[in-house]
Write an enzyme that holds these catalytic residues in place. Structure first.
Site, short mmCIF file in Angstrom:
data_model
loop_
_atom_site.label_atom_id
_atom_site.label_comp_id
_atom_site.label_asym_id
_atom_site.label_seq_id
_atom_site.Cartn_x
_atom_site.Cartn_y
_atom_site.Cartn_z
N SER A 245 13.74 -32.47 -36.28
CA SER A 245 13.22 -31.29 -36.97
C SER A 245 12.83 -30.19 -35.98
O SER A 245 13.63 -29.84 -35.12
CB SER A 245 12.05 -31.73 -37.84
OG SER A 245 11.92 -30.85 -38.91
N LYS A 249 14.86 -28.78 -32.63
CA LYS A 249 15.17 -27.41 -32.19
C LYS A 249 14.87 -27.33 -30.69
O LYS A 249 15.62 -26.75 -29.90
CB LYS A 249 14.34 -26.38 -32.95
CG LYS A 249 14.38 -26.51 -34.50
CD LYS A 249 13.55 -25.40 -35.18
CE LYS A 249 13.01 -25.70 -36.58
NZ LYS A 249 13.87 -26.00 -37.67
N HIS A 386 14.29 -35.81 -45.33
CA HIS A 386 13.91 -35.37 -43.99
C HIS A 386 13.09 -36.47 -43.29
O HIS A 386 11.92 -36.69 -43.65
CB HIS A 386 13.08 -34.09 -44.16
CG HIS A 386 12.89 -33.29 -42.93
ND1 HIS A 386 13.94 -32.81 -42.18
CD2 HIS A 386 11.76 -32.90 -42.28
CE1 HIS A 386 13.46 -32.13 -41.15
NE2 HIS A 386 12.14 -32.18 -41.19
C1 GCU Z 1 9.36 -27.11 -41.73
C2 GCU Z 1 10.23 -26.04 -41.16
C3 GCU Z 1 11.49 -26.61 -40.50
C4 GCU Z 1 11.12 -27.70 -39.55
C5 GCU Z 1 10.27 -28.71 -40.25
C6 GCU Z 1 9.77 -29.85 -39.40
O1 GCU Z 1 9.95 -27.69 -42.85
O2 GCU Z 1 10.55 -25.14 -42.17
O3 GCU Z 1 12.18 -25.59 -39.80
O4 GCU Z 1 12.28 -28.27 -39.01
O5 GCU Z 1 9.12 -28.09 -40.77
O6 GCU Z 1 9.57 -29.65 -38.21
O7 GCU Z 1 9.53 -30.93 -39.96
#
Ligand code: GCU
Length: 406
Positions: A245, A249, A386
């Site tokens: 997540s 990034k 997720h």
């Molecule tokens: C939020 C965010 C995402 C990110 C996520 C996470 O949902 O919008 O961009 O990847 O958090 O880090 O779990």
């Protein structure tokens, strides 16, 4: 061309503009050989630094690794546990964060390793009572309700173990190294740039290309690598960087910048990670910049509502890692990450991997659920939401084994 293949697996028919081309320099010249690709790679790094992630400081001159714990008999004798505080001094200011390392005792040393940041503190990845409780702020989240007044408690031990699969990683012969995101840089907009390594470099914050929190995390992963290079039990030429997540990034940006990472694993990194903005599906530039204004540089805000017109996109992040192996993992239920957009980025990056004479991504269409495709680029989409599951880790370990153990 792109329009035709994307329409095969997009969620509904979307109109979007063609993707910026990896092989065309900003002055219009074309990349025709590998040497020119190196120059184009530098150009792309500059674009991302000035327009999105920000420019990070160089490796600090004054850095010290304090190994404050070494336990040869951790996890029932399976691993040696080391805990290291990375101390950094800059302009008379100091910051520090802890690295937790497990090294499999059985495997032949030096061992390959996987490094990644964690969400809830080092103590959350395993119930091992020897792990130091983080002193940094911990959210008392619904999913992991273990902190009191922002402080980790004994109840925070092992709460996130399901997403780490420490035993499987060690059994596969890999060391595991991890650091806690909040010790490096606050992940809260109220505290943005006020903690951790941002306090060492206040002068960067006046710039349009100020390094945001994603870049800070990526920079810290490189500092973790600096330590691993000094550890004789680790083969620092065989270190994979992993992230889930928002931390995915950061893993991608770390891998893009720092060629010492031999392999990169992105698990559902989504927007500002592996997914393409040009499709206009899932989380967008506006949401990233408003809900998480600390993640990217100020300069990135000018692209709000221009997702489909960006002069760059995230396939370039995968290109920057080429020809090193990279694995992109999606989950069917993780709509914000636009799984098809993550696959489309991997498929577009395949061109650069093949140009650099590797086998790239072995499929042209998004694979069936729970079926991994593994070439120099790996990809899977699994069922569920997720998360990081044992299925995900199984694929990451097969892929890492394939590329790092040969
Ligand atoms: C939020 C965010 C995402 C990110 C996520 C996470 O949902 O919008 O961009 O990847 O958090 O880090 O779990």
């Amino acid at each position: 061309m792109l329009l035709i293949f994307l329409s095969n697996y997009s969620h509904g028919q979307q109109a979007y503009s063609p993707l910026p081309d990896a092989f065309t320099f900003s002055d219009g010249k074309k990349v025709t050989n590998a040497k020119q690709w190196d120059a184009r790679r530098e150009e792309l790094l500059k674009v991302f630094r000035s327009e999105m992630y920000g420019t990070s400081p160089p490796r600090p001159g004054d850095m010290r690794f304090e190994v404050f714990d070494q336990e040869k008999n951790a996890l029932g004798g399976k691993a040696t546990r080391k805990q290291i505080t990375i101390h950094i001094k800059e302009n008379g200011r100091e910051a520090k964060f802890d690295l937790l390392v497990y090294i499999p005792n059985k495997a032949r040393h030096p061992v390959p390793a996987i490094i990644g940041l964690n969400f809830i503190g080092n103590q959350a990845i395993s119930a091992d009572p020897g792990i130091k409780l983080t002193e940094a702020w911990v959210e008392n989240s619904k999913m992991f309700p273990c902190a009191i007044n922002g402080k980790a408690t004994e109840a925070c031990r092992g709460v996130n173990a399901g997403q780490w699969q420490v035993d499987s990683i060690l059994d596969a012969g890999f060391a595991l190294a991890t650091m806690y995101r909040e010790e490096i840089a606050a992940d809260r907009k109220e505290e943005m740039f006020k903690t951790g390594i941002h306090t060492l470099y206040p002068e960067y914050q006046n710039r349009e290309d100020n390094f945001g929190t994603v870049a800070a995390w990526a920079w810290a992963l490189s500092r973790g690598m600096d330590y691993l290079e000094t550890d004789k039990d680790i083969n620092s030429k065989k270190v994979a960087v992993f992230g889930f997540s928002r931390l995915g990034k950061a893993a991608l940006w770390a891998g893009a910048n720092d060629r010492r990472f031999a392999l990169v694993i992105s698990n559902e990194s989504g927007a500002g990670g592996a997914k393409l903005f040009h499709r206009g599906i899932g989380e967008n530039v506006r949401r990233l910049n408003t809900v998480f204004p600390h993640w990217y540089a100020k300069s990135f805000r000018k692209y709000m509502d221009k997702d489909t017109l960006l002069p760059f996109d995230q396939h370039f992040i995968i290109d920057l890692i080429a020809p090193r192996p990279v694995y992109i993992a999606s989950a069917e239920g993780d709509k914000g990450s636009d799984p098809a957009g993550e696959f489309a980025a991997a498929l577009e990056a395949d061109k650069v991997f093949r140009f650099l004479k590797t086998d790239g991504l072995p499929v042209k269409e998004i694979p069936h659920l729970n079926q991994a495709a593994m070439g120099q680029i790996g990809y899977h989409i699994r069922d569920g939401g997720h998360d990081v599951t044992s299925f995900d880790w199984k694929q990451f370990l097969i892929f890492s084994n394939l590329h790092l153990k040969k």
